[in-house]
Design an enzyme around this catalytic site. Structure first.
Site, short mmCIF file in Angstrom:
data_model
loop_
_atom_site.label_atom_id
_atom_site.label_comp_id
_atom_site.label_asym_id
_atom_site.label_seq_id
_atom_site.Cartn_x
_atom_site.Cartn_y
_atom_site.Cartn_z
N HIS A 70 134.66 98.53 -22.81
CA HIS A 70 135.17 97.17 -23.01
C HIS A 70 134.52 96.24 -21.99
O HIS A 70 134.28 96.62 -20.86
CB HIS A 70 136.69 97.14 -22.82
N ASP A 98 140.60 99.83 -30.31
CA ASP A 98 140.16 100.34 -31.63
C ASP A 98 140.16 101.86 -31.71
O ASP A 98 139.95 102.41 -32.80
CB ASP A 98 138.75 99.81 -31.92
C1 SDX Z 1 136.98 94.83 -29.18
O1 SDX Z 1 136.22 91.32 -25.85
C2 SDX Z 1 137.33 91.70 -26.31
O2 SDX Z 1 138.40 91.37 -25.82
C3 SDX Z 1 137.22 92.50 -27.60
C4 SDX Z 1 138.51 93.13 -28.11
C5 SDX Z 1 139.49 92.10 -28.57
O3 SDX Z 1 140.70 92.38 -28.56
O4 SDX Z 1 139.05 91.02 -29.05
O5 SDX Z 1 139.10 93.91 -27.09
C6 SDX Z 1 138.23 94.04 -29.32
O6 SDX Z 1 135.95 94.39 -29.61
C7 SDX Z 1 137.02 96.15 -28.44
C8 SDX Z 1 135.62 96.83 -28.33
C9 SDX Z 1 135.32 97.56 -29.65
N1 SDX Z 1 133.91 98.02 -29.65
C10 SDX Z 1 133.62 99.33 -29.54
O7 SDX Z 1 134.44 100.23 -29.36
C11 SDX Z 1 132.13 99.64 -29.70
C12 SDX Z 1 131.69 100.63 -28.62
N2 SDX Z 1 131.73 99.96 -27.30
C13 SDX Z 1 130.57 99.29 -26.90
O8 SDX Z 1 129.55 99.01 -27.71
C14 SDX Z 1 130.72 98.46 -25.61
O9 SDX Z 1 131.48 99.18 -24.73
C15 SDX Z 1 131.29 97.05 -25.77
C16 SDX Z 1 130.53 96.29 -26.78
C17 SDX Z 1 132.73 97.12 -26.12
C18 SDX Z 1 131.15 96.37 -24.41
O10 SDX Z 1 129.80 96.23 -24.16
P1 SDX Z 1 129.25 95.55 -22.81
O11 SDX Z 1 130.37 95.02 -21.98
O12 SDX Z 1 128.15 94.62 -23.20
O13 SDX Z 1 128.70 96.76 -22.00
P2 SDX Z 1 127.23 97.34 -22.15
O14 SDX Z 1 126.87 97.46 -23.60
O15 SDX Z 1 126.35 96.56 -21.24
O16 SDX Z 1 127.44 98.84 -21.58
C19 SDX Z 1 127.40 99.11 -20.18
C20 SDX Z 1 126.91 100.56 -20.08
C21 SDX Z 1 125.58 100.79 -20.80
O17 SDX Z 1 124.96 101.90 -20.19
P3 SDX Z 1 123.80 101.60 -19.04
O18 SDX Z 1 122.76 100.70 -19.71
O19 SDX Z 1 124.53 100.89 -17.91
O20 SDX Z 1 123.29 102.97 -18.69
O21 SDX Z 1 127.87 101.44 -20.73
C22 SDX Z 1 127.24 102.07 -21.84
C23 SDX Z 1 126.02 101.24 -22.18
O22 SDX Z 1 125.03 102.04 -22.82
N3 SDX Z 1 128.24 102.05 -22.93
C24 SDX Z 1 128.45 103.05 -23.77
C25 SDX Z 1 129.53 102.63 -24.58
N4 SDX Z 1 129.90 101.41 -24.21
C26 SDX Z 1 129.10 101.04 -23.19
N5 SDX Z 1 127.85 104.26 -23.91
C27 SDX Z 1 128.35 105.05 -24.91
N6 SDX Z 1 129.38 104.72 -25.72
C28 SDX Z 1 129.98 103.52 -25.58
N7 SDX Z 1 130.99 103.19 -26.39
#
Ligand code: SDX
Length: 428
Positions: A307, A364
């Site tokens: 998140h 989710d």
């Molecule tokens: C919602 O914003 C809100 O409030 C949203 C929400 C709401 O109520 O409106 O809470 C609802 O959208 C919840 C999130 C649902 N999405 C998912 O579950 C999809 C999977 N999660 C991700 O794609 C990710 O965690 C996000 C999109 C939720 C957040 O992304 P960020 O903050 O841009 O973080 P990032 O992509 O920069 O990740 C940071 C690191 C990276 O690794 P490094 O480059 O540092 O090595 O964490 C890793 C990412 O690769 N990472 C994951 C991951 N999420 C982040 N690796 C594997 N699996 C994951 N799910």
């Protein structure tokens, strides 16, 4: 805490005021940055460090896993309030009295008719159309049948627009489902509560009576409360951005639905179940999927994990995980993917990749398991999120317009070609 921040560039110092919120969040107000530095701006893709507004609606503390709507803790609201009460609280700022809530509900019911011509629009969609696309289109289409813009300076007009969308949106959501299911597009029953009536519109069979299950009604009510607002997330920021051009409330919400559909945002609840099903089909091999999620060369992510704000447990995920156990047992539903989800969570929380990146289950991760147990088909999971988030979108849009915020128009840093002369096609 000092009142100003100083920026020094090329030996010149610039002072900017510091803003401190009621929960002691600190922000540097860079309103005068470009004018006082003759053109310097900041850049922050994804706005990870940038506040778009001051808001009094929802407070999150990502480190402590805190979520409050208008100062009330989500745990209390999920336990003690009902969805329409929370909708009123988010939009108007206070918990309603019994009389105010009764009037709010009856005004919403009075607006729950959808023009029969909307059915002709639905007829135009193939059964295979994803309900989020249908819902976004229909919400926009409402403009053709209702006043298109809102005079936000008129409290009455604002209120009427609010009860109008709260009345019609559940109907459109149910119709989007019934279109796919090949069921007649019908209404519910005004004598029922808001959530019970929605469930009746969803599941009423053409020939049989609908009797709601109180376990399902209560679980749906709780899920909608948990999804109702979440400060400046992607879809809410979209609603604010579209509304900042003074586009109407309905089309702003339609844009929010489109943004919510993305699998990185609200679409994740559908992606989680599809992922858990794939793991189940694959013999429950969670280790393989954990490895994929950690492999930078593999675009696969552990859906429902991570998140932007919560670097601790998403408090909503905790509540939903607990509710999932009791709802499934009350409904006598055995869902093998629940155990797979719990196994994944346990493994991830012991794995340094996830622990180092502070990746925890988000809202989710477990919600789809509950929706499925309640008979909601997987393609309707994200529309359920939209139905829950509707009051939050309305509240944020209303706050933005009442504060007369300027049109949203970010700057950029240009990194393209410098000026060059046109070449005739024969010379290229
Ligand atoms: C919602 O914003 C809100 O409030 C949203 C929400 C709401 O109520 O409106 O809470 C609802 O959208 C919840 C999130 C649902 N999405 C998912 O579950 C999809 C999977 N999660 C991700 O794609 C990710 O965690 C996000 C999109 C939720 C957040 O992304 P960020 O903050 O841009 O973080 P990032 O992509 O920069 O990740 C940071 C690191 C990276 O690794 P490094 O480059 O540092 O090595 O964490 C890793 C990412 O690769 N990472 C994951 C991951 N999420 C982040 N690796 C594997 N699996 C994951 N799910």
């Amino acid at each position: 805490m000092s009142k100003t921040a100083t920026l020094t560039i090329d030996g010149n110092s610039y002072e900017f005021p510091i803003k401190v919120g009621t929960e002691n969040e600190i922000a540097i107000d860079i309103n005068s940055l470009r004018s006082s530095t003759s053109g310097i701006i900041t850049i922050d893709p994804g706005f990870k460090n940038t506040g778009s507004c001051e808001s009094a609606i929802t407070f999150l503390d990502g480190e402590k896993g805190i979520l409050r709507y208008r100062g009330y803790a989500i745990e209390e609201l999920a336990e003690k309030a009902d969805f329409l009460e929370v909708a009123y609280l988010l939009i108007f700022g206070e918990l309603p009295t019994a009389e105010t809530l009764a009037k709010f509900h009856s005004d919403i019911k009075a607006q729950s008719h959808v023009d029969e011509d909307v059915k002709k629009i639905i007829d135009g969609f193939p059964k295979s159309a994803h309900p989020m696309g249908v819902l976004s289109s229909l919400t926009s289409a409402l403009v053709a049948f209702n006043p298109s813009s809102v005079n936000v300076d008129s409290e009455e007009e604002m209120y009427n627009a609010i009860v109008r969308i709260l009345g019609k949106f559940p109907v459109l959501t149910a119709w989007a489902y019934r279109k796919r299911a090949g069921l007649p597009l019908d209404y519910g029953d005004d004598s029922l509560g808001y959530v019970e009536n929605f469930l009746k519109m969803m599941f009423k069979k053409p020939s049989g009576e609908f009797t709601s299950n109180p376990v399902v009604v209560d679980a749906m009510d709780k899920l909608l409360i948990l999804h109702a607002d979440h400060e400046q997330n992607c879809s809410t920021s979209t609603v604010r951005m579209v509304g900042s051009s003074h586009a109407g409330l309905f089309v702003s919400i339609s844009a929010g639905i489109a943004a919510l559909w993305g699998p990185l945002h609200g679409g994740a609840n559908q992606a989680v179940i599809e992922m858990l099903e794939a793991i189940k089909e694959d013999g429950g091999d969670t280790k393989k999927y954990m490895a994929k999620a950690k492999d930078k060369k593999d675009p696969f992510r552990l859906m429902g994990f991570g998140h932007r704000v919560y670097k601790n447990f998403d408090p909503r995920a905790k509540i939903i995980k607990k509710a999932a156990d009791s709802v499934l047992s009350d409904l006598g539903v055995e869902d093998p993917v629940l155990d797979i989800a719990k196994g994944l969570e346990k493994e991830a929380l012991e794995d340094s990749y996830f622990v180092d990146r502070k990746l925890y289950p988000n809202v989710d991760f477990y919600s789809g398991i509950m929706y499925r147990a309640m008979g909601i088909p997987v393609e309707m999971f994200t529309p359920m999120f939209a139905l829950g988030r509707l009051p939050g979108w309305i509240a944020q849009w209303r706050e933005m317009r009442l504060k007369k915020e300027p049109i949203g128009r970010p700057r950029q840093v240009y990194i393209g070609e410098n000026q060059r002369s046109f070449k005739k096609i024969s010379d290229r």
